[in-house]
Design a protein around this motif. Structure first.
Motif, PDB file in Angstrom:
ATOM      1  N   GLN A 233      40.581  37.747  47.080  1.00 50.85           N
ATOM      2  CA  GLN A 233      40.345  36.300  47.100  1.00 50.85           C
ATOM      3  C   GLN A 233      39.210  35.902  46.155  1.00 50.85           C
ATOM      4  OE1 GLN A 233      40.635  34.170  51.078  1.00 50.85           O
ATOM      5  NE2 GLN A 233      40.304  36.272  51.808  1.00 50.85           N
ATOM      6  N   LEU A 234      38.178  36.739  46.095  1.00 45.74           N
ATOM      7  CA  LEU A 234      37.037  36.425  45.239  1.00 45.74           C
ATOM      8  C   LEU A 234      37.435  36.424  43.770  1.00 45.74           C
ATOM      9  CD1 LEU A 234      34.032  35.860  44.893  1.00 45.74           C
ATOM     10  CD2 LEU A 234      33.644  38.347  44.924  1.00 45.74           C
ATOM     11  N   ALA A 235      38.230  37.396  43.364  1.00 44.88           N
ATOM     12  CA  ALA A 235      38.671  37.439  41.969  1.00 44.88           C
ATOM     13  C   ALA A 235      39.456  36.178  41.618  1.00 44.88           C
ATOM     14  CB  ALA A 235      39.516  38.684  41.737  1.00 44.88           C
ATOM     15  N   ALA A 236      40.316  35.737  42.539  1.00 47.73           N
ATOM     16  CA  ALA A 236      41.096  34.524  42.294  1.00 47.73           C
ATOM     17  C   ALA A 236      40.197  33.291  42.232  1.00 47.73           C
ATOM     18  CB  ALA A 236      42.160  34.360  43.380  1.00 47.73           C
ATOM     19  N   GLU A 237      39.209  33.207  43.126  1.00 45.07           N
ATOM     20  CA  GLU A 237      38.311  32.060  43.154  1.00 45.07           C
ATOM     21  C   GLU A 237      37.463  31.993  41.893  1.00 45.07           C
ATOM     22  OE1 GLU A 237      36.083  28.716  44.184  1.00 45.07           O
ATOM     23  OE2 GLU A 237      37.998  29.454  44.973  1.00 45.07           O
ATOM     24  N   LEU A 238      36.907  33.103  41.471  1.00 46.75           N
ATOM     25  CA  LEU A 238      36.080  33.110  40.268  1.00 46.75           C
ATOM     26  C   LEU A 238      36.903  32.768  39.026  1.00 46.75           C
ATOM     27  CD1 LEU A 238      33.909  36.249  41.047  1.00 46.75           C
ATOM     28  CD2 LEU A 238      33.078  33.883  40.916  1.00 46.75           C
ATOM     29  N   THR A 239      38.134  33.257  38.983  1.00 42.35           N
ATOM     30  CA  THR A 239      39.025  32.921  37.871  1.00 42.35           C
ATOM     31  C   THR A 239      39.309  31.424  37.861  1.00 42.35           C
ATOM     32  OG1 THR A 239      40.051  35.117  37.919  1.00 42.35           O
ATOM     33  CG2 THR A 239      41.288  33.348  36.850  1.00 42.35           C
ATOM     34  N   ALA A 240      39.555  30.849  39.043  1.00 47.85           N
ATOM     35  CA  ALA A 240      39.809  29.411  39.143  1.00 47.85           C
ATOM     36  C   ALA A 240      38.610  28.592  38.707  1.00 47.85           C
ATOM     37  CB  ALA A 240      40.203  29.054  40.582  1.00 47.85           C
ATOM     38  N   ARG A 241      37.419  29.157  38.847  1.00 45.76           N
ATOM     39  CA  ARG A 241      36.202  28.463  38.405  1.00 45.76           C
ATOM     40  C   ARG A 241      35.939  28.635  36.920  1.00 45.76           C
ATOM     41  NH1 ARG A 241      31.455  29.019  43.031  1.00 45.76           N
ATOM     42  NH2 ARG A 241      32.755  28.662  44.884  1.00 45.76           N
ATOM     43  N   GLY A 242      36.818  29.370  36.233  1.00 47.00           N
ATOM     44  CA  GLY A 242      36.712  29.482  34.785  1.00 47.00           C
ATOM     45  C   GLY A 242      36.025  30.721  34.265  1.00 47.00           C
ATOM     46  N   HIS A 243      35.782  31.708  35.135  1.00 47.31           N
ATOM     47  CA  HIS A 243      35.102  32.921  34.701  1.00 47.31           C
ATOM     48  C   HIS A 243      36.108  33.997  34.297  1.00 47.31           C
ATOM     49  CE1 HIS A 243      31.298  31.244  36.011  1.00 47.31           C
ATOM     50  NE2 HIS A 243      31.899  30.861  37.135  1.00 47.31           N
ATOM     51  N   ALA A 244      35.667  34.913  33.469  1.00 47.12           N
ATOM     52  CA  ALA A 244      36.485  36.059  33.068  1.00 47.12           C
ATOM     53  C   ALA A 244      36.248  37.177  34.078  1.00 47.12           C
ATOM     54  CB  ALA A 244      36.103  36.512  31.666  1.00 47.12           C
ATOM     55  N   VAL A 245      37.285  37.530  34.824  1.00 46.25           N
ATOM     56  CA  VAL A 245      37.125  38.439  35.957  1.00 46.25           C
ATOM     57  C   VAL A 245      37.909  39.729  35.730  1.00 46.25           C
ATOM     58  CG1 VAL A 245      37.470  38.743  38.434  1.00 46.25           C
ATOM     59  CG2 VAL A 245      36.809  36.501  37.522  1.00 46.25           C
ATOM     60  N   THR A 246      37.249  40.842  35.978  1.00 46.70           N
ATOM     61  CA  THR A 246      37.914  42.146  36.029  1.00 46.70           C
ATOM     62  C   THR A 246      37.908  42.622  37.467  1.00 46.70           C
ATOM     63  OG1 THR A 246      37.212  42.761  33.787  1.00 46.70           O
ATOM     64  CG2 THR A 246      37.824  44.556  35.278  1.00 46.70           C
ATOM     65  N   SER A 247      39.086  42.954  37.996  1.00 49.65           N
ATOM     66  CA  SER A 247      39.197  43.518  39.341  1.00 49.65           C
ATOM     67  C   SER A 247      39.292  45.025  39.225  1.00 49.65           C
ATOM     68  CB  SER A 247      40.440  42.972  40.058  1.00 49.65           C
ATOM     69  OG  SER A 247      40.314  41.586  40.302  1.00 49.65           O
ATOM     70  N   ALA A 248      38.417  45.726  39.935  1.00 46.97           N
ATOM     71  CA  ALA A 248      38.337  47.181  39.815  1.00 46.97           C
ATOM     72  C   ALA A 248      38.569  47.836  41.168  1.00 46.97           C
ATOM     73  CB  ALA A 248      36.982  47.597  39.266  1.00 46.97           C
ATOM     74  N   SER A 249      39.464  48.802  41.194  1.00 46.63           N
ATOM     75  CA  SER A 249      39.762  49.543  42.425  1.00 46.63           C
ATOM     76  C   SER A 249      40.455  50.842  42.032  1.00 46.63           C
ATOM     77  CB  SER A 249      40.658  48.723  43.353  1.00 46.63           C
ATOM     78  OG  SER A 249      41.933  48.538  42.770  1.00 46.63           O
ATOM     79  N   LEU A 250      40.750  51.654  43.030  1.00 45.41           N
ATOM     80  CA  LEU A 250      41.475  52.898  42.753  1.00 45.41           C
ATOM     81  C   LEU A 250      42.797  52.627  42.052  1.00 45.41           C
ATOM     82  CD1 LEU A 250      40.948  55.112  45.942  1.00 45.41           C
ATOM     83  CD2 LEU A 250      40.335  55.712  43.585  1.00 45.41           C
ATOM     84  N   SER A 251      43.464  51.534  42.438  1.00 46.85           N
ATOM     85  CA  SER A 251      44.768  51.230  41.850  1.00 46.85           C
ATOM     86  C   SER A 251      44.668  50.862  40.373  1.00 46.85           C
ATOM     87  CB  SER A 251      45.442  50.093  42.622  1.00 46.85           C
ATOM     88  OG  SER A 251      44.685  48.905  42.540  1.00 46.85           O
ATOM     89  N   SER A 252      43.482  50.454  39.928  1.00 53.50           N
ATOM     90  CA  SER A 252      43.294  50.133  38.510  1.00 53.50           C
ATOM     91  C   SER A 252      42.598  51.272  37.761  1.00 53.50           C
ATOM     92  CB  SER A 252      42.482  48.844  38.358  1.00 53.50           C
ATOM     93  OG  SER A 252      41.161  49.011  38.840  1.00 53.50           O
TER      94      SER A 252
END
Length: 243
Positions: free
Chosen positions: A14-33
């Motif tokens: 949810q945070l990655a989506a919210e920050l993206t909606a606010r206009g920021h460049a977001v990288t989501s990092a996890s085991l799956s990535s």
């Protein structure tokens, strides 16, 4: 602003989506990535160019092994952040975490906070109360077909959406160099939360007060409720249940 969010669970996604909606460049990092906090693999790539890192990860266990997990992962994340020139490290923690020494997981989260404070990067700690979404799983630990057993531990639960809003505000602001507490608007004993939840689900089982039942049996008094100065979120548990 370029922000890396570590973790893609309930909060991280949810945070990655919210920050993206606010206009920021977001990288989501996890085991799956391809990012492994325990080994450090993939961290340098995930943090390249990032100004802010938000750590929304969780230990895979809630026992004493969680202590080693946070010791290793925070060390790796801080070191990678320093190499990348990260200017702000943010971590999600728990209200009252330093006042429940009998729970291994809470002691592990305290260690996580201490390592962040002692690290090389300006930081912010956001401590949240228990999420609405976790109330039913909490009840399931001490339920059977005839009844739900819960302690009368006072809680001030919060919607995960409201936690995300607070994290996004902190991540895009100046480092706090300390702690922000966030909580829902209402305080209830856990057994009352159980009754509200069952009623909303049409479940007629009784809730029996049992101060030895479940995870929160180890919690003394009202230590999981916030102190003065907390950010109080707007969403009420009854409204969320019936929404």
């Amino acid at each position: 602003m370029k922000i890396t969010v570590i973790g893609t669970g309930l909060i991280g996604s949810q945070l990655a989506a919210e920050l993206t909606a606010r206009g920021h460049a977001v990288t989501s990092a996890s085991l799956s990535s391809g990012v492994d906090l325990l080994t450090g693999a993939g961290l340098d790539t995930a943090l390249a160019g990032a100004e802010v890192v938000v750590n929304a990860t969780n230990s895979p266990t809630f026992d004493e092994q969680s202590i080693a997990f946070f010791r290793t992962t925070v060390g790796n994340l801080l070191a990678a952040g320093e190499r990348a020139g990260v200017r702000h490290q943010v971590v999600l923690s728990i209200v009252g975490v330093d006042r429940v020494p009998d729970l291994d997981y809470y002691r592990a989260k305290v260690l996580q906070e201490e390592l962040l404070r002692g690290g090389p990067t300006p930081y912010s700690i956001v401590r949240a109360t228990q999420f609405f979404e976790f109330m039913e799983p909490t009840m399931a630990w001490t339920s059977d077909e005839s009844a739900v057993r819960l302690p009368a531990t006072p809680l001030r639960p919060i919607a995960s959406r409201d936690v995300v809003d607070a994290l996004a505000d902190v991540a895009t602001g100046a480092p706090l160099g300390g702690v922000l507490e966030v909580a829902g608007p209402d305080t209830f004993p856990l057994d009352e939360i159980g009754r509200m939840t069952l009623a909303a689900r049409g479940d007629r089982r009784p809730v029996v007060v049992d101060d030895r039942a479940g995870l929160f049996a180890a919690v003394p008094g009202d230590v999981l409720t916030p102190g003065p100065g907390a950010r109080i979120a707007p969403t009420r548990y009854r409204d969320w249940l019936n929404g």
